[in-house]
Design a protein around this motif. Structure first.
Motif, mmCIF file in Angstrom:
data_model
loop_
_atom_site.group_PDB
_atom_site.id
_atom_site.type_symbol
_atom_site.label_atom_id
_atom_site.label_comp_id
_atom_site.label_asym_id
_atom_site.label_seq_id
_atom_site.Cartn_x
_atom_site.Cartn_y
_atom_site.Cartn_z
ATOM 1 N N THR A 93 -28.290 -8.959 62.890
ATOM 2 C CA THR A 93 -26.943 -9.400 63.286
ATOM 3 C C THR A 93 -25.259 -9.709 62.702
ATOM 4 O OG1 THR A 93 -26.716 -10.698 60.419
ATOM 5 C CG2 THR A 93 -28.477 -11.893 62.469
ATOM 6 N N GLN A 94 -25.874 -7.968 62.036
ATOM 7 C CA GLN A 94 -23.441 -7.668 61.697
ATOM 8 C C GLN A 94 -23.876 -5.923 62.151
ATOM 9 O OE1 GLN A 94 -21.898 -9.008 59.419
ATOM 10 N NE2 GLN A 94 -23.162 -10.330 59.559
ATOM 11 N N PRO A 95 -22.654 -5.406 62.077
ATOM 12 C CA PRO A 95 -22.766 -4.624 63.071
ATOM 13 C C PRO A 95 -22.883 -3.592 62.140
ATOM 14 C CG PRO A 95 -20.481 -5.471 63.385
ATOM 15 C CD PRO A 95 -21.366 -6.531 62.312
ATOM 16 N N LEU A 96 -23.271 -2.587 62.824
ATOM 17 C CA LEU A 96 -24.181 -1.497 62.161
ATOM 18 C C LEU A 96 -23.312 -0.518 61.615
ATOM 19 C CD1 LEU A 96 -27.048 0.352 61.589
ATOM 20 C CD2 LEU A 96 -26.449 2.003 63.858
ATOM 21 N N ARG A 97 -22.795 -0.160 60.236
ATOM 22 C CA ARG A 97 -21.793 0.789 59.266
ATOM 23 C C ARG A 97 -22.748 1.839 58.890
ATOM 24 N NH1 ARG A 97 -19.391 -0.827 62.670
ATOM 25 N NH2 ARG A 97 -17.419 -2.395 62.440
ATOM 26 N N HIS A 98 -24.347 2.126 58.682
ATOM 27 C CA HIS A 98 -24.848 3.202 58.327
ATOM 28 C C HIS A 98 -25.176 3.991 58.807
ATOM 29 C CE1 HIS A 98 -23.609 0.411 55.075
ATOM 30 N NE2 HIS A 98 -23.655 1.920 53.866
ATOM 31 N N GLY A 99 -25.882 4.930 58.276
ATOM 32 C CA GLY A 99 -26.875 6.189 59.455
ATOM 33 C C GLY A 99 -27.397 6.936 57.976
ATOM 34 N N CYS A 100 -28.348 7.664 59.020
ATOM 35 C CA CYS A 100 -29.181 9.217 58.686
ATOM 36 C C CYS A 100 -29.068 9.899 58.816
ATOM 37 C CB CYS A 100 -30.077 7.946 57.725
ATOM 38 S SG CYS A 100 -31.233 8.959 56.919
ATOM 39 N N ILE A 101 -29.601 11.182 57.829
ATOM 40 C CA ILE A 101 -28.986 12.769 58.899
ATOM 41 C C ILE A 101 -30.350 13.564 57.947
ATOM 42 C CG2 ILE A 101 -27.000 13.900 57.876
ATOM 43 C CD1 ILE A 101 -27.236 15.403 60.137
ATOM 44 N N ARG A 102 -31.006 14.403 58.569
ATOM 45 C CA ARG A 102 -31.811 15.157 57.531
ATOM 46 C C ARG A 102 -31.845 16.389 57.983
ATOM 47 N NH1 ARG A 102 -35.015 11.131 55.899
ATOM 48 N NH2 ARG A 102 -36.160 10.687 58.322
ATOM 49 N N LEU A 103 -32.004 16.999 56.999
ATOM 50 C CA LEU A 103 -32.379 18.422 57.616
ATOM 51 C C LEU A 103 -33.406 19.305 57.140
ATOM 52 C CD1 LEU A 103 -28.635 17.744 57.443
ATOM 53 C CD2 LEU A 103 -28.235 20.109 58.091
ATOM 54 N N TRP A 104 -34.176 20.329 57.528
ATOM 55 C CA TRP A 104 -35.108 20.971 57.072
ATOM 56 C C TRP A 104 -34.834 22.226 56.935
ATOM 57 C CZ3 TRP A 104 -39.364 23.147 60.461
ATOM 58 C CH2 TRP A 104 -40.370 23.485 59.730
ATOM 59 N N ASN A 105 -34.720 22.601 55.645
ATOM 60 C CA ASN A 105 -34.456 24.251 55.714
ATOM 61 C C ASN A 105 -36.416 24.959 56.054
ATOM 62 O OD1 ASN A 105 -33.683 26.630 55.421
ATOM 63 N ND2 ASN A 105 -33.564 26.381 53.130
ATOM 64 N N PRO A 106 -36.274 26.164 57.041
ATOM 65 C CA PRO A 106 -37.626 26.618 57.248
ATOM 66 C C PRO A 106 -37.808 27.636 56.084
ATOM 67 C CG PRO A 106 -36.182 27.525 59.062
ATOM 68 C CD PRO A 106 -35.911 26.181 57.934
ATOM 69 N N GLY A 107 -36.612 28.713 55.704
ATOM 70 C CA GLY A 107 -36.355 29.808 54.966
ATOM 71 C C GLY A 107 -35.769 29.969 53.254
ATOM 72 N N GLY A 108 -36.360 30.664 52.800
ATOM 73 C CA GLY A 108 -36.960 31.197 51.074
ATOM 74 C C GLY A 108 -35.511 30.834 50.571
ATOM 75 N N GLU A 109 -33.980 30.588 51.155
ATOM 76 C CA GLU A 109 -32.354 30.767 50.681
ATOM 77 C C GLU A 109 -32.408 29.698 50.807
ATOM 78 O OE1 GLU A 109 -31.452 32.759 48.648
ATOM 79 O OE2 GLU A 109 -33.383 34.697 48.981
ATOM 80 N N GLU A 110 -31.570 28.959 50.310
ATOM 81 C CA GLU A 110 -30.938 27.940 50.029
ATOM 82 C C GLU A 110 -29.822 28.069 51.276
ATOM 83 O OE1 GLU A 110 -28.938 24.438 47.067
ATOM 84 O OE2 GLU A 110 -27.030 26.846 47.598
ATOM 85 N N ALA A 111 -29.827 26.913 52.366
ATOM 86 C CA ALA A 111 -29.181 26.556 52.784
ATOM 87 C C ALA A 111 -27.948 25.696 52.671
ATOM 88 C CB ALA A 111 -30.027 26.264 54.447
ATOM 89 N N ARG A 112 -26.729 26.207 53.090
ATOM 90 C CA ARG A 112 -25.807 25.515 53.073
ATOM 91 C C ARG A 112 -24.520 25.507 54.163
ATOM 92 N NH1 ARG A 112 -23.959 24.218 48.145
ATOM 93 N NH2 ARG A 112 -25.125 24.706 46.512
ATOM 94 N N ASP A 113 -24.145 23.674 54.446
ATOM 95 C CA ASP A 113 -23.594 23.297 55.394
ATOM 96 C C ASP A 113 -22.849 22.355 55.638
ATOM 97 O OD1 ASP A 113 -22.963 23.513 58.710
ATOM 98 O OD2 ASP A 113 -25.356 24.270 58.342
#
Length: 926
Positions: free
Chosen positions: A857-877
Motif C-alpha cells: 500500500t506504500q511506495p517502495l523505498r528499499h532494495g537489496c543487493i547481494r555480492l558473492w566473492n568466489p576468490g580467496g582475497e577480500e573483494a572491495r567495491d
C-alpha cells in the motif's frame, strides 16, 4: 528413495543387525564441573518425510496429506501428551492442506502457534545441485513468509534429510539465514563423520550438523518397532533391545554424548503408538535424559557446543560403502535426467534473477509502481518445482508434465512484469510504420561490449531497397544504424523472414500484433551497466553487405583472443592466442546404453559405446562477416535404436541420429559459442560430447551454488569393492574445467546441462553430458516421456584461458548468455541510462531486488543487493545508483540489518566481500 514397504522391512532388518553386532552398548556418562554425573541427552523427534510428488502425482499425495493432517489434529487435540510433530521442514504443505480444508485453519494455526506442530524453514525441500544459490534463499524466504502470514515463526533448523548429497555452501546459506544447526544423511558415511560435527562453509561459517546413521535413515528403526506394539500396546523385549542398542550406538558416535531419534519415514501417519513408544523408551532407559522434543531444541543444544565439535568442510558426496547402509545411496545421475526440466528451470531462474527482480526495482526507483506480488507468485511456481524428486527428474511422467505447467506460469508472470517495467521507463511504441529507433535493455551490473543479436521488424513497404546482383538477387532494405552520438554502428545481416509477425511492445507493456519483414542482425554494441541505450534506424542509399571476415582459411576463423579451426571430419582445434595453448580433437561424440532411470545411469554389463565425430559429417560456413563467423556441422550417427528389455543389451536394429552444431567465432569474445540441436529418435542411451585437453590434471574445478570447488579426477582404487560405485560424473552449476601452469580449458553452460566428467583417458578430456534417455520410472512398468524423443537444443561455450582461472570473468560470460537483451521500437531514442554500476566488478552480483517485507500500500523505498566473492582475497567495491541513496546497512541473508554502512562522498555504497563469502546490503533511496 524406495517404496514404503521396502523401507519398513529394511529398517526392521537394521535393528536386528544392531543387536547382533553391538550387544549391550554402555552409555557414556559425562560429569559437570562439580563432578556430578550428567546424563546423556536423547531427543525423540517425530515427523513425516513428505515427498510432495514422486511415484504418485501431487494431487494424489495431497489427498494423503489431508488425511494425515486431519489425523494429526485429532490426535493432538485428544492427547495433550502427543507432544510434537514436524511437517518435514516445509511450509508448502500448509498451503496444500488449507486449500482443501479451510474450515480447519483455526485448529491448525493454534497448534502451530503453540509449536506442537512445526513447519518451515523451507517452503519445500529442494535438491541442492540443480538450483541457483539465490533459489535457496528465495525458498527459505518464501517458507518464512508462509509461516508468518499464519502468525507463527518457522522451525529454526536446517532440515535436509534426503537430498542427494549436499553443496559446500549450505552452512554459509543456513547460518546467513539465522539457522544455526541442521541434519544430513546422504553424502556422509559413519566411518568419516561422527554423529555431530561442525560443518564449515566456504567463508568459515559453522553450522552444527547432525549426521543420520548410515543404517537408520531419517526414520531410525522405530517405524518398524512401532509395528510390534500391536494389540498388546507394549513392545516385546527384542524390539526394546533393538531400539536401546540403536540409541546407545548413536551416543557412542557422538563427541558430545547427545543423540537424535528421528522418527519420520516417507508419508508416515502420526499414531498413538508414538506416545507409547516414547513412554517405554524413557522408562526402559533411565540412564539417559530422554525427551520427546523438537528439532529446534536439539539444534540449539548441539549449536551451543559447535566450537567443541570436530570440523568438516566442503561438499558432502560420500557414496554408500557398506552393504548394510540401508538405502543410503548418494544417487548422482539425477543431474542429467529429464534435460528439458533442467533447461526450463534454469531459464526461468535467469528470467527472475537477472530481469524481473532488477527491473522491478529500477521501475520503483524511477517512480513507478510495479505490482511486486507478481514476483512472489512467479517464484512460488518455480520453487514448487525444486524438490529433489521433481527437479531431479526421477518421478513418474505425470509429475514432470505438471512441472512444465508451473514453469510456464512462472515465466509468464515474470515476463509480464519485465515488459511493464520497461514500458514504464523507456517509452516503447508498437507501430512498425513509424520505425525510427530501437532501445536495447540489458539488466546485468556491468557494462558490455560485444556482438548483440537483435530482431528488427521493418514495415513491408520500406522504400529504400536494393538487389545484390541485377534483378535476380534477393531484395534487401537499405538502412543504417546510428547511435546517440551520430556514429554509424557496424552490423551483420544474418537472415530475413519476410511477411511475418513479430509482436511489439507498446507503452502499456502489452505485446501488440505487428507484421512486416524481420531482419535478424548481429550488431556491435556497447551496453551500459543495468540499463539501456538506443540507436536510430535511418534510410540509406548505400548497399548492405557483410563485408570483411573473421575467417583465416576455408574452415578456420580467429578474433583477438582465440583461433578456431574446424576439421573436415567434424573435430576441431581451439587455440588461446595469448598463450599459444591449443586444444585439438574437440567435438568427439560419445553414445552409450542407459538401462537406468531418472535416478541412476544404468551401465549395461555388455555395452557398445560409440565414440566418433560422426558417421557422416558435413561442414559449412553458415554466416561470415567482420563481426562473426558461424560454422555449421551436420552429423549423422548410425546407432542401436533401443535397448532390448529382455537382454538389457543394445538392439541390432539401428537408426540414424542427427546432430547439428553451430559454432560461433565472434569479435571480442574470448570463447567460441556452440549451439547444438539433437534430433533424438534413439531410446535408452546417453549422449555426451568430449573435448580432449592434453592436461594431466589431478583435479577438476567446478561452480556449485555460491562455491567453486575442486574434485579429484582419479577414482580411489579401494572403492572397487564399495557397495555404490564412485561415479566419475560430477555436478556443476554453470562451468567446469581443468588447468595447468599455462592455463586451461573450461566449459561454460547457461542452462540445462549440469553433469561432467574429466576422463583419465584420453588425458584430461572434458566430457559434457547432453542428456540421458530412459524408459523406467519408479513403481511403473515403464513410461515414454523420459526417452526425450524429438528435438533437443543445447548451448555452451568453450573457454580457453591463460594463467589461473578467473571465476568472476567466467561467471560474467555465463550471465551474458543467460540474460541476453530485450529491445523495442521507439519514436525518440532516449539518452543512455545506467541504473546501477560497480566501480571494479571484483565480485559477482547475485541479487538486485526489492527488499523483503515491503508494504504494497506504500511506495517502495528499499532494495537489496547481494555480492558473492568466489576468490580467496577480500573483494572491495563501491556500488553507485542513479537514484540518490540516503542510507545503507549490511544485513544477513534474511535481510535483517546488522550494521550501518557509511556512504562515500558521491553517495556510493562501499562494500567488502569476504573471501569465498557473501555480503548483502539493504539500501534506501530518496
Amino acid at each position: 528413495m524406495f517404496g514404503k514397504k521396502f523401507i519398513v522391512g529394511a529398517l526392521f532388518l537394521a535393528g536386528g543387525i544392531f543387536i547382533a553386532s553391538l550387544g549391550q552398548a554402555e552409555n557414556e556418562i559425562q560429569q559437570d564441573m562439580k563432578g556430578t554425573p550428567v546424563k546423556s541427552k536423547v531427543f525423540y523427534c517425530t515427523s513425516s518425510h513428505w515427498d510432495r510428488e514422486w511415484y504418485e502425482p501431487y494431487q494424489e499425495y495431497r489427498m494423503w496429506l489431508v488425511e494425515m493432517i486431519d489425523r494429526l489434529l485429532g490426535l493432538m487435540e485428544t492427547y495433550p501428551e502427543f507432544r510434537y510433530f514436524h511437517l518435514d521442514g516445509q511450509a508448502v504443505v500448509l498451503k496444500d492442506y488449507l486449500e482443501i480444508r479451510p474450515e480447519n485453519k483455526e485448529r491448525l494455526v493454534k497448534l502451530l502457534k503453540e509449536r506442537r506442530i512445526l513447519a518451515g524453514p523451507w517452503f519445500d525441500l529442494p535438491d541442492e545441485w540443480l538450483i541457483s544459490g539465490e533459489s535457496f534463499i528465495r525458498n527459505i524466504q518464501l517458507g518464512r513468509r508462509t509461516c508468518q502470514e499464519l502468525g507463527f515463526e518457522p522451525l529454526r533448523f536446517a532440515y535436509t534429510p534426503d537430498q542427494f548429497g549436499h553443496i559446500a555452501a549450505l552452512p554459509m546459506i543456513m547460518t546467513g539465514m539465522g539457522i544455526p544447526a541442521g541434519v544430513v544423511w546422504r553424502g556422509t558415511e559413519d566411518s568419516q563423520y561422527p554423529t555431530q560435527y561442525a560443518w564449515v562453509g566456504p567463508d568459515g561459517s559453522k553450522m552444527a550438523t547432525h549426521k543420520l546413521a548410515d543404517q537408520m535413515s531419517y526414520g531410525w528403526p522405530f517405524y518398524a518397532a512401532r509395528q510390534r506394539l500391536g494389540n498388546s500396546g507394549a513392545l516385546d523385549e527384542e524390539a526394546l533391545q533393538s531400539v536401546a542398542n540403536s540409541m546407545h550406538s548413536e551416543l557412542g558416535r557422538s563427541p558430545i554424548s547427545m543423540a537424535l531419534m528421528l522418527d519420520g519415514q516417507d508419508h508416515q501417519e502420526p499414531t498413538e503408538m508414538m506416545m507409547e513408544l516414547a513412554k517405554q523408551i524413557a522408562t526402559n532407559n533411565p540412564d539417559v535424559d530422554f525427551k520427546w522434543g523438537t528439532l529446534e531444541e536439539y539444534g540449539d543444544a548441539i549449536s551451543a557446543q559447535v566450537d567443541a565439535l570436530p570440523e568438516r568442510k566442503g561438499e558432502l558426496r560420500e557414496v554408500r560403502r557398506d552393504r548394510d547402509a540401508t538405502c543410503q545411496y548418494l544417487i548422482v545421475h539425477t543431474i542429467s535426467s529429464r534435460y528439458p526440466v533442467k533447461q526450463q528451470n534454469d531459464q526461468c531462474t535467469a528470467l527472475l534473477e537477472k530481469w524481473a527482480e532488477p527491473y522491478a526495482l529500477f521501475h520503483a526507483m524511477a517512480g513507478g509502481k510495479p505490482v511486486l506480488s507478481y514476483l512472489e507468485h512467479s517464484w512460488e511456481y518455480l520453487v514448487k518445482n525444486h524438490p529433489h524428486d521433481s527437479i531431479c527428474g526421477c518421478s513418474i511422467d505425470q509429475v514432470h508434465r505438471d512441472m512444465m505447467y508451473r514453469f510456464d506460469q512462472s515465466r509468464m508472470l515474470a515476463d509480464g512484469l519485465v515488459r511493464r517495467a520497461i514500458a514504464g521507463m523507456s517509452n516503447p511504441q508498437a507501430d512498425v510504420s513509424k520505425l525510427s529507433g530501437v532501445v536495447v535493455h540489458q539488466p546485468l551490473p556491468f557494462a558490455r561490449k560485444g556482438i548483440i543479436e537483435l530482431d528488427v521488424l521493418f514495415p513491408g513497404d520500406w522504400k529504400d531497397r536494393f538487389i545484390d546482383g541485377l534483378s535476380s538477387g534477393e531484395s534487401v532494405n537499405l538502412f543504417k544504424l546510428v547511435d546517440a552520438e551520430g556514429k554509424v554502428m557496424p552490423f551483420q545481416l544474418s537472415s530475413i523472414e519476410r511477411n511475418d509477425v513479430l509482436k511489439q511492445l507498446n507503452d502499456t507493456g502489452r505485446r501488440q500484433y505487428a507484421s512486416g519483414d524481420i531482419y535478424h542482425l548481429a550488431v556491435e554494441m556497447e551496453l551500459p551497466s543495468c540499463g539501456y541505450t538506443g540507436f536510430r534506424v535511418e534510410h540509406s542509399t548505400e548497399a548492405i553487405r557483410n563485408f570483411g571476415t573473421l575467417r583465416t582459411g576455408l574452415l578456420s576463423a580467429a578474433n583477438e583472443s582465440v583461433a578456431f579451426e574446424l576439421h573436415t571430419d567434424g573435430s576441431a582445434c581451439l587455440t588461446n592466442k595469448a598463450t599459444g595453448q591449443a586444444f585439438d580433437g574437440l567435438f568427439c561424440y560419445e553414445d552409450g546404453a542407459d538401462v537406468g532411470d531418472g535416478w541412476t545411469l544404468g551401465r549395461a554389463v555388455k555395452d557398445v559405446a560409440y565414440r566418433t565425430p560422426g558417421a557422416r559429417v558435413s561442414t559449412s560456413v553458415d554466416e561470415d562477416g567482420s563481426l562473426r563467423t558461424v560454422f555449421r556441422v551436420e552429423r549423422e550417427f548410425d546407432l542401436p535404436s533401443h535397448v532390448a528389455r529382455d537382454t538389457q543389451q543394445r538392439s541390432s536394429e539401428h537408426a540414424i541420429l542427427r546432430v547439428e552444431d553451430l559454432i560461433y567465432v565472434e569479435k571480442h569474445a574470448p570463447y567460441v559459442r556452440v549451439r547444438t540441436t539433437v534430433h533424438n529418435n534413439i531410446k535408452d542411451h546417453r549422449l555426451r560430447v568430449v573435448f580432449p585437453t592434453g592436461i594431466a590434471a589431478e583435479k577438476s574445478f567446478a561452480e556449485t551454488p555460491f562455491a567453486v570447488v575442486e574434485r579429484d579426477v582419479a577414482i580411489p582404487a579401494e572403492s572397487a569393492q564399495w557397495y555404490e560405485r564412485v561415479n566419475p560424473e560430477k555436478a556443476y552449476t554453470s562451468f567446469f574445467g581443468v588447468q595447468d601452469n599455462a592455463g586451461g580449458l573450461a566449459v561454460l553452460s547457461p542452462a540445462g546441462m549440469h553433469e561432467y566428467e574429466v576422463m583419465e583417458q584420453p588425458r584430461g578430456a572434458l566430457a559434457l553430458t547432453l542428456f540421458r534417455s530412459t524408459y523406467k520410472t519408479v513403481m511403473t512398468g515403464g513410461e515414454p516421456d523420459g526417452e526425450l524423443q524429438g528435438d533437443l537444443t543445447f548451448e555452451y561455450m568453450l573457454y580457453p584461458f591463460g594463467g589461473a582461472f578467473d571465476a568472476v570473468d567466467a561467471l560474467h560470460h555465463v550471465a551474458v548468455a543467460q540474460a541476453g537483451v530485450r529491445s523495442h521500437l521507439t519514436e525518440e531514442v532516449p539518452a543512455t541510462c545506467s541504473f546501477v554500476r560497480l566501480e571494479k566488478n571484483s565480485a559477482i552480483v547475485t541479487a538486485l531486488k526489492p527488499a523483503e517485507g515491503y508494504d504494497p500500500t506504500q511506495p517502495l523505498r528499499h532494495g537489496c543487493i547481494r555480492l558473492w566473492n568466489p576468490g580467496g582475497e577480500e573483494a572491495r567495491d563501491t556500488v553507485h545508483f542513479e537514484s540518490r541513496i540516503v542510507s545503507a546497512q549490511r544485513c544477513n541473508l534474511a535481510e535483517t540489518p546488522i550494521e550501518p554502512i557509511a556512504l562515500d562522498a558521491d553517495g556510493g555504497i562501499p562494500v567488502a566481500v569476504p573471501p569465498y563469502g557473501l555480503t548483502t546490503v539493504l539500501f534506501e533511496w530518496e
